[in-house]
Design a protein around this motif. Sequence first.
Motif, PDB file in Angstrom:
ATOM      1  N   ARG A 352       0.844  -1.205   0.000  1.00  0.00           N
ATOM      2  CA  ARG A 352       0.000   0.000   0.000  1.00  0.00           C
ATOM      3  C   ARG A 352       0.880   1.257   0.000  1.00  0.00           C
ATOM      4  O   ARG A 352       0.933   2.009   0.966  1.00  0.00           O
ATOM      5  CB  ARG A 352      -0.908  -0.035   1.228  1.00  0.00           C
ATOM      6  N   PRO A 353       1.593   1.489  -1.097  1.00  0.00           N
ATOM      7  CA  PRO A 353       2.577   2.581  -1.147  1.00  0.00           C
ATOM      8  C   PRO A 353       1.979   3.970  -0.991  1.00  0.00           C
ATOM      9  O   PRO A 353       2.712   4.925  -0.709  1.00  0.00           O
ATOM     10  CB  PRO A 353       3.215   2.409  -2.531  1.00  0.00           C
ATOM     11  N   GLU A 354       0.673   4.101  -1.166  1.00  0.00           N
ATOM     12  CA  GLU A 354       0.060   5.421  -1.025  1.00  0.00           C
ATOM     13  C   GLU A 354       0.042   5.904   0.424  1.00  0.00           C
ATOM     14  O   GLU A 354      -0.162   7.094   0.696  1.00  0.00           O
ATOM     15  CB  GLU A 354      -1.369   5.412  -1.591  1.00  0.00           C
ATOM     16  N   LEU A 355       0.240   4.991   1.377  1.00  0.00           N
ATOM     17  CA  LEU A 355       0.330   5.395   2.783  1.00  0.00           C
ATOM     18  C   LEU A 355       1.700   6.015   3.034  1.00  0.00           C
ATOM     19  O   LEU A 355       2.726   5.330   2.955  1.00  0.00           O
ATOM     20  CB  LEU A 355       0.125   4.188   3.708  1.00  0.00           C
ATOM     21  N   LYS A 356       1.735   7.296   3.326  1.00  0.00           N
ATOM     22  CA  LYS A 356       3.003   8.000   3.490  1.00  0.00           C
ATOM     23  C   LYS A 356       3.420   8.156   4.950  1.00  0.00           C
ATOM     24  O   LYS A 356       4.593   8.208   5.264  1.00  0.00           O
ATOM     25  CB  LYS A 356       2.919   9.383   2.830  1.00  0.00           C
ATOM     26  N   ASN A 357       2.461   8.280   5.847  1.00  0.00           N
ATOM     27  CA  ASN A 357       2.774   8.471   7.265  1.00  0.00           C
ATOM     28  C   ASN A 357       2.962   7.135   7.976  1.00  0.00           C
ATOM     29  O   ASN A 357       2.208   6.781   8.880  1.00  0.00           O
ATOM     30  CB  ASN A 357       1.666   9.271   7.954  1.00  0.00           C
ATOM     31  N   VAL A 358       3.972   6.388   7.572  1.00  0.00           N
ATOM     32  CA  VAL A 358       4.247   5.072   8.166  1.00  0.00           C
ATOM     33  C   VAL A 358       5.680   5.068   8.674  1.00  0.00           C
ATOM     34  O   VAL A 358       6.605   5.456   7.949  1.00  0.00           O
ATOM     35  CB  VAL A 358       4.048   3.947   7.133  1.00  0.00           C
ATOM     36  N   PHE A 359       5.863   4.621   9.909  1.00  0.00           N
ATOM     37  CA  PHE A 359       7.175   4.611  10.546  1.00  0.00           C
ATOM     38  C   PHE A 359       7.371   3.317  11.330  1.00  0.00           C
ATOM     39  O   PHE A 359       6.419   2.566  11.559  1.00  0.00           O
ATOM     40  CB  PHE A 359       7.314   5.794  11.521  1.00  0.00           C
ATOM     41  N   TYR A 360       8.594   3.090  11.752  1.00  0.00           N
ATOM     42  CA  TYR A 360       8.875   1.983  12.669  1.00  0.00           C
ATOM     43  C   TYR A 360       9.923   2.426  13.668  1.00  0.00           C
ATOM     44  O   TYR A 360      10.708   3.347  13.404  1.00  0.00           O
ATOM     45  CB  TYR A 360       9.331   0.733  11.915  1.00  0.00           C
ATOM     46  N   VAL A 361       9.918   1.784  14.827  1.00  0.00           N
ATOM     47  CA  VAL A 361      10.909   2.081  15.862  1.00  0.00           C
ATOM     48  C   VAL A 361      12.105   1.162  15.650  1.00  0.00           C
ATOM     49  O   VAL A 361      11.987  -0.059  15.758  1.00  0.00           O
ATOM     50  CB  VAL A 361      10.324   1.888  17.274  1.00  0.00           C
ATOM     51  N   ASP A 362      13.247   1.762  15.340  1.00  0.00           N
ATOM     52  CA  ASP A 362      14.475   1.007  15.109  1.00  0.00           C
ATOM     53  C   ASP A 362      15.311   1.058  16.380  1.00  0.00           C
ATOM     54  O   ASP A 362      16.012   2.034  16.632  1.00  0.00           O
ATOM     55  CB  ASP A 362      15.243   1.614  13.933  1.00  0.00           C
ATOM     56  N   GLY A 363      15.209   0.020  17.182  1.00  0.00           N
ATOM     57  CA  GLY A 363      15.945  -0.002  18.435  1.00  0.00           C
ATOM     58  C   GLY A 363      15.456  -1.139  19.321  1.00  0.00           C
ATOM     59  O   GLY A 363      14.484  -1.817  19.000  1.00  0.00           O
TER      60      GLY A 363
END
Length: 379
Positions: A352-363
């Motif tokens: 679903r590339p249209e979703l732009k506000n996507v993040f992940y916690v790297d840690g």
Amino acid sequence: MKPLHMIVSAVSVLLLMATFTGCATQQPAAPVAAAAEPAFEPFHDIVDTQFVAAHVTIPMADNVMLIDARPYKPKYIQGHIPMAVSIPDSQFDTMTDRLPADKNSLLIFYCGGLKCKLSHKSAMKAEKLGYTNVKVYAEGYPVWMADKAHYPAVSAEWVKSQIDKGADMVLVDSRPRKAKYDKGHIPTAISIPDTYFDDQKDQLPADKNKLLVFYCGGLHCKLSHKSAAKAIEMGYTNVKVFADGYPAWKALAGSASATSAAATAIKSGVEEGSIDHAEFTRLVNEAPESIFLVDVRDADEFKKGSLKTAVNIPVDNLEEKIKALPADKPIVFICGTGARSGEAFYMVQDVRPELKNVFYVDGEMTFKKDGSFDLKKPI
């Protein structure tokens, strides 16, 4: 008398079991007992760094496969044990064709350390498929990299990302200059053929902390590995090898790779798609309802503790539920190490590339039963 490596493996299993389950014969100590809850079922055959190092050869033997069970993105591409192949545990069932045909082959699985269950899960799956010589390097990538003589391998996508953003990096082509480099090389790379390394090492930077990345002709080529070892002996502290080398670069350069840009309303972290740690902590503490928080760990891990506003969608089940994710607020994926959460981020980009506000916690996140957490820098 049993061979030494069998004794070491047996002792390692016992030590690992003790780590996960606690020791019933010890005198009780309340704080320790509270932290000694079984995390997951460890695999029955554990090996150590020495065992793995003895089986990492260039090229790898036909009957040996070292397998990285972490997600391909972001973990494998930015650093893995040299010569390891990527078979993420979440995609194991769809990638069994990468396993050797000979069921007696030695398979060594690893992931992100003693808290990571991915390698154990994959090893069990491999045994169910009939493989008879399966091991788990439970200490995994963190302990491998703790040895100053060891260096990580990186993937073509990572090398390209560094070039694209103008990273402070010295990329070194270890192949012969006239026969190979002059006929084609990776942009920005300098030529220091391994054969002439001692004569041309003055091309390397004076700063021993500078990022050095060596490459040559692919997985059957030893030149980049030899040069990397020489650089480490010289005192360079940030050395990597692009083991797939120039053939993989040519394959990547011929394909257009779309990179989704996350919205800038939320401060990003260092890696693509990651969220800044301080920003994440602020949002969780001050505005938890402003983000859609998804814990992608397995259900049994989620039950032992997570963030109060998080919903649980294990990464193994995420793909079929991506279309139902909300688009009206930022989505942040979390797990215990940044491996599965990062995989979730890239999965969303694909589906679903249209979703732009996507993040992940790297840690590395440690969850407490009261809903609080500790967050450390990624390994």
